[in-house]
Design a protein around this motif. Structure first.
Motif, PDB file in Angstrom:
ATOM      1  N   THR A 162       0.837  -1.195   0.000  1.00 10.60           N
ATOM      2  CA  THR A 162       0.000   0.000   0.000  1.00 10.60           C
ATOM      3  C   THR A 162       0.875   1.249   0.000  1.00 10.60           C
ATOM      4  O   THR A 162       1.789   1.371   0.820  1.00 10.60           O
ATOM      5  N   TYR A 163       0.596   2.165  -0.912  1.00  9.16           N
ATOM      6  CA  TYR A 163       1.326   3.432  -0.953  1.00  9.16           C
ATOM      7  C   TYR A 163       1.005   4.247   0.301  1.00  9.16           C
ATOM      8  O   TYR A 163      -0.166   4.426   0.657  1.00  9.16           O
ATOM      9  N   ILE A 164       2.037   4.753   0.970  1.00 10.79           N
ATOM     10  CA  ILE A 164       1.865   5.490   2.225  1.00 10.79           C
ATOM     11  C   ILE A 164       2.116   6.979   2.040  1.00 10.79           C
ATOM     12  O   ILE A 164       1.282   7.807   2.410  1.00 10.79           O
ATOM     13  N   SER A 165       3.262   7.342   1.483  1.00  8.85           N
ATOM     14  CA  SER A 165       3.608   8.766   1.440  1.00  8.85           C
ATOM     15  C   SER A 165       4.677   9.034   0.396  1.00  8.85           C
ATOM     16  O   SER A 165       5.360   8.126  -0.090  1.00  8.85           O
ATOM     17  N   LEU A 166       4.821  10.329   0.103  1.00 15.23           N
ATOM     18  CA  LEU A 166       5.864  10.827  -0.797  1.00 15.23           C
ATOM     19  C   LEU A 166       6.693  11.841  -0.021  1.00 15.23           C
ATOM     20  O   LEU A 166       6.157  12.797   0.532  1.00 15.23           O
ATOM     21  N   THR A 167       8.002  11.642   0.036  1.00 17.73           N
ATOM     22  CA  THR A 167       8.888  12.526   0.791  1.00 17.73           C
ATOM     23  C   THR A 167       9.858  13.231  -0.145  1.00 17.73           C
ATOM     24  O   THR A 167      10.678  12.576  -0.801  1.00 17.73           O
ATOM     25  N   PRO A 168       9.781  14.576  -0.248  1.00 14.53           N
ATOM     26  CA  PRO A 168      10.776  15.322  -1.035  1.00 14.53           C
ATOM     27  C   PRO A 168      11.999  15.622  -0.169  1.00 14.53           C
ATOM     28  O   PRO A 168      11.871  15.896   1.033  1.00 14.53           O
ATOM     29  N   PHE A 169      13.182  15.595  -0.762  1.00 13.38           N
ATOM     30  CA  PHE A 169      14.400  15.865  -0.006  1.00 13.38           C
ATOM     31  C   PHE A 169      14.842  17.316  -0.185  1.00 13.38           C
ATOM     32  O   PHE A 169      14.764  17.874  -1.282  1.00 13.38           O
ATOM     33  N   ASP A 170      15.307  17.875   0.902  1.00 12.98           N
ATOM     34  CA  ASP A 170      15.730  19.272   0.948  1.00 12.98           C
ATOM     35  C   ASP A 170      17.115  19.403   0.323  1.00 12.98           C
ATOM     36  O   ASP A 170      18.107  19.638   1.004  1.00 12.98           O
ATOM     37  N   MET A 171      17.165  19.219  -0.987  1.00 14.53           N
ATOM     38  CA  MET A 171      18.418  19.362  -1.728  1.00 14.53           C
ATOM     39  C   MET A 171      18.077  19.733  -3.165  1.00 14.53           C
ATOM     40  O   MET A 171      17.062  19.310  -3.709  1.00 14.53           O
ATOM     41  N   THR A 172      18.916  20.571  -3.760  1.00 10.24           N
ATOM     42  CA  THR A 172      18.683  20.967  -5.146  1.00 10.24           C
ATOM     43  C   THR A 172      19.072  19.812  -6.059  1.00 10.24           C
ATOM     44  O   THR A 172      20.102  19.162  -5.849  1.00 10.24           O
ATOM     45  N   PRO A 173      18.268  19.522  -7.061  1.00 10.58           N
ATOM     46  CA  PRO A 173      18.642  18.458  -7.994  1.00 10.58           C
ATOM     47  C   PRO A 173      19.682  18.972  -8.981  1.00 10.58           C
ATOM     48  O   PRO A 173      19.871  20.180  -9.131  1.00 10.58           O
ATOM     49  N   PRO A 174      20.377  18.079  -9.677  1.00 10.34           N
ATOM     50  CA  PRO A 174      21.313  18.517 -10.714  1.00 10.34           C
ATOM     51  C   PRO A 174      20.580  19.303 -11.799  1.00 10.34           C
ATOM     52  O   PRO A 174      19.380  19.126 -12.017  1.00 10.34           O
ATOM     53  N   THR A 175      21.306  20.187 -12.473  1.00  7.97           N
ATOM     54  CA  THR A 175      20.706  20.969 -13.556  1.00  7.97           C
ATOM     55  C   THR A 175      20.211  20.058 -14.667  1.00  7.97           C
ATOM     56  O   THR A 175      19.106  20.221 -15.195  1.00  7.97           O
ATOM     57  N   THR A 176      21.019  19.078 -15.026  1.00 11.70           N
ATOM     58  CA  THR A 176      20.631  18.073 -16.014  1.00 11.70           C
ATOM     59  C   THR A 176      21.106  16.717 -15.510  1.00 11.70           C
ATOM     60  O   THR A 176      22.086  16.632 -14.759  1.00 11.70           O
ATOM     61  N   GLY A 177      20.428  15.675 -15.930  1.00 10.25           N
ATOM     62  CA  GLY A 177      20.837  14.338 -15.515  1.00 10.25           C
ATOM     63  C   GLY A 177      20.675  14.142 -14.025  1.00 10.25           C
ATOM     64  O   GLY A 177      19.852  14.777 -13.374  1.00 10.25           O
ATOM     65  N   SER A 178      21.455  13.233 -13.467  1.00  7.57           N
ATOM     66  CA  SER A 178      21.378  12.937 -12.040  1.00  7.57           C
ATOM     67  C   SER A 178      22.780  12.887 -11.471  1.00  7.57           C
ATOM     68  O   SER A 178      23.765  12.994 -12.195  1.00  7.57           O
ATOM     69  N   LEU A 179      22.858  12.742 -10.164  1.00  7.16           N
ATOM     70  CA  LEU A 179      24.157  12.568  -9.534  1.00  7.16           C
ATOM     71  C   LEU A 179      24.739  11.220  -9.946  1.00  7.16           C
ATOM     72  O   LEU A 179      24.052  10.370 -10.497  1.00  7.16           O
ATOM     73  N   ALA A 180      26.018  11.026  -9.666  1.00  2.00           N
ATOM     74  CA  ALA A 180      26.719   9.843 -10.154  1.00  2.00           C
ATOM     75  C   ALA A 180      26.025   8.556  -9.712  1.00  2.00           C
ATOM     76  O   ALA A 180      25.413   8.508  -8.646  1.00  2.00           O
ATOM     77  N   PRO A 181      26.104   7.500 -10.540  1.00  2.00           N
ATOM     78  CA  PRO A 181      25.451   6.232 -10.199  1.00  2.00           C
ATOM     79  C   PRO A 181      25.903   5.651  -8.866  1.00  2.00           C
ATOM     80  O   PRO A 181      25.192   4.849  -8.277  1.00  2.00           O
ATOM     81  N   ARG A 182      27.078   6.056  -8.388  1.00  2.30           N
ATOM     82  CA  ARG A 182      27.547   5.535  -7.104  1.00  2.30           C
ATOM     83  C   ARG A 182      26.837   6.170  -5.914  1.00  2.30           C
ATOM     84  O   ARG A 182      27.040   5.769  -4.786  1.00  2.30           O
ATOM     85  N   SER A 183      26.012   7.161  -6.162  1.00  4.33           N
ATOM     86  CA  SER A 183      25.221   7.748  -5.095  1.00  4.33           C
ATOM     87  C   SER A 183      24.151   6.760  -4.647  1.00  4.33           C
ATOM     88  O   SER A 183      23.739   5.883  -5.396  1.00  4.33           O
ATOM     89  N   MET A 184      23.691   6.904  -3.390  1.00  3.28           N
ATOM     90  CA  MET A 184      22.645   6.030  -2.910  1.00  3.28           C
ATOM     91  C   MET A 184      21.916   6.660  -1.732  1.00  3.28           C
ATOM     92  O   MET A 184      22.432   7.574  -1.073  1.00  3.28           O
ATOM     93  N   PHE A 185      20.682   6.171  -1.491  1.00  2.32           N
ATOM     94  CA  PHE A 185      19.857   6.623  -0.376  1.00  2.32           C
ATOM     95  C   PHE A 185      19.411   5.410   0.432  1.00  2.32           C
ATOM     96  O   PHE A 185      19.168   4.340  -0.125  1.00  2.32           O
ATOM     97  N   VAL A 186      19.288   5.588   1.755  1.00  3.52           N
ATOM     98  CA  VAL A 186      18.751   4.540   2.619  1.00  3.52           C
ATOM     99  C   VAL A 186      17.866   5.177   3.678  1.00  3.52           C
ATOM    100  O   VAL A 186      17.992   6.376   3.981  1.00  3.52           O
ATOM    101  N   PHE A 187      16.952   4.375   4.240  1.00  3.70           N
ATOM    102  CA  PHE A 187      16.147   4.807   5.376  1.00  3.70           C
ATOM    103  C   PHE A 187      16.561   3.975   6.577  1.00  3.70           C
ATOM    104  O   PHE A 187      16.615   2.743   6.503  1.00  3.70           O
ATOM    105  N   ASP A 188      16.857   4.653   7.696  1.00  3.93           N
ATOM    106  CA  ASP A 188      17.251   3.973   8.932  1.00  3.93           C
ATOM    107  C   ASP A 188      16.054   3.966   9.881  1.00  3.93           C
ATOM    108  O   ASP A 188      15.667   5.012  10.407  1.00  3.93           O
TER     109      ASP A 188
END
Length: 302
Positions: free
Chosen positions: A220-246
């Motif tokens: 079941t979908y619960i929520s959408l959380t936006p992160f307080d950070m500016t996204p790259p102008t184009t593309g995304s950050l390097a593929p070695r980047s990652m996110f986790v929830f603790d």
């Protein structure tokens, strides 16, 4: 017939715990996985174990064909990925084949403590309409030139639970998705999302930003959380980047690789600045609260 391939993922080895010095290492047991059509396994996404000691391997094949694990062969001949399980004593338990006419690949394999196995992956159909299937459980029809991100759950006995599609795109997306699962089966899917509709059209996003989509153990979908950070102008950050929830601190953490070519990067009130070397790259570790607000950010040159 030569079947034991040099790829790490063509065989799963478990070594006896006996202390080994400068001597030959003898496997406690070995199990092989291969693609019966091309006789080639390109690689695998993940390996996991549950609290009972059972082993789960997510294995991707080459051009598609029959998948064989310990002499057990799939009935479909267009398999490009399989989820395979053994017990800790090497006994084959089950295999779930995934494939179809669309390109089908897995990215991450996660497991909770309640008997849930989660796979995040993607499918692509670029030469016309296609399809992607998850064994005999469910099938997605993929429009031509479309790319679909998915999240699928099985239980530890191999029974299909649910399939969710957080995002779909015309053409290739410019970002990589990440998956984090808590012990209780709370699943968080992370990605840089462009304005548009997501989660099967139930979510509308108007601001380009990194987000986390939260699903509970029942899908079941619960929520959408936006992160307080500016996204790259184009593309995304390097593929070695990652996110986790603790789950223990109720925080999100991000490990990022930033280059000035991505454009300015600000996390909260912290401006990330790359070094002035010939190949400027900066590693960043950041923490966010459960609402996505920045708590702190630390950076260092690579």
């Amino acid at each position: 017939m030569y079947r034991l391939l040099t790829s790490f993922w063509s065989a799963i080895f478990f070594i006896s715990p006996t202390l080994v010095h400068a001597q030959t290492v003898i496997p406690h047991w070995a199990s092989q996985i291969y693609n019966g059509s091309t006789d080639m396994v390109l690689g695998g996404s993940s390996l996991a174990t549950d609290k009972e000691g059972n082993i789960y391997a997510l294995v991707m094949a080459g051009l598609g064909g029959y998948m064989n694990a310990d002499g057990i062969q799939t009935t479909n001949s267009d398999v490009t990925m399989a989820l395979v399980s053994w017990n800790c004593d090497h006994s084959f338990r089950w295999m779930r084949a995934m494939g179809g006419s669309a390109t089908h690949s897995g990215l991450q394999l996660k497991i909770d403590t309640l008997g849930g196995i989660y796979i995040s992956g993607r499918t692509l159909s670029n030469s016309g309409p296609g399809n992607a299937y998850w064994d005999a459980d469910t099938t997605l029809n993929i429009p031509a030139n479309s790319f679909v991100e998915y999240l699928v759950k099985y239980d530890t006995s191999g029974q299909f639970q649910w399939l969710r599609t957080p995002a779909s795109y015309m053409g290739l997306p410019s970002t990589t998705a990440y998956l984090s699962v808590t012990p209780s089966g709370q699943a968080y899917w992370f990605s840089l999302l462009e304005p548009g509709n997501y989660n099967g059209g139930t979510i509308n996003i108007s601001t380009r930003k990194y987000y986390a989509l939260h699903y509970d153990a029942s899908g079941t979908y619960i929520s959408l959380t936006p992160f307080d950070m500016t996204p790259p102008t184009t593309g995304s950050l390097a593929p070695r980047s990652m996110f986790v929830f603790d789950h223990s601190t109720n925080r999100f953490y991000a490990c990022l690789v930033y280059q000035p070519t991505y454009g300015p990067l600000t996390i909260g009130t912290t401006n990330i600045v790359a070094s002035s070397t010939a190949n400027p790259r900066t590693s960043v570790l950041a923490a966010f609260n459960s609402q996505g607000s920045s708590l702190w950010a630390r950076q260092g040159d690579i």
